[in-house]
Write an enzyme that holds these catalytic residues in place. Structure first.
Site: not given
Length: 106
Positions: A31, A34
């Site tokens: 991600c 993230c």
């Protein structure tokens, strides 16, 4: 104090039974957003360590907890107080916004 890694096995002890609020970052290695907020959360963990614990849950390795809290999009931040989720934030944000959100949730 650095962020702590939480697993399905340690979640109840590290988060639900914590004597201070815990911000849980649900994330995954693949991600991009993230990874963008990771360094900011590390810094905030140092800055706010007296007030709050910042924990990270890798949703690919800890599917039980991710499922239990209905995590469908990441990064997802949940603030837990007294063992209950009291605030959530979906998506990446600059460090200043993350800090304001965390402090507002405390």
């Amino acid at each position: 104090m650095a962020t702590i890694k939480v697993t399905d096995a340690s979640f109840s002890t590290d988060v639900l039974a914590s004597d201070k609020p815990v911000v849980v970052d649900f994330w995954a290695d693949w991600c991009g957003p993230c990874k963008m907020i990771g360094p900011a959360l590390e810094e905030l963990s140092e800055e706010l360590g007296e007030e709050v614990t910042i924990a990270k849950v890798d949703i690919m390795e800890n599917t039980e907890i991710a499922s239990q809290f209905g995590v469908q999009s990441i990064p997802l931040l949940l603030v837990f107080k007294d063992g209950k989720p009291v605030a959530q934030k979906l998506g990446a944000a600059p460090k200043s916004q993350l800090k304001a959100w965390i402090q507002g949730a405390l």
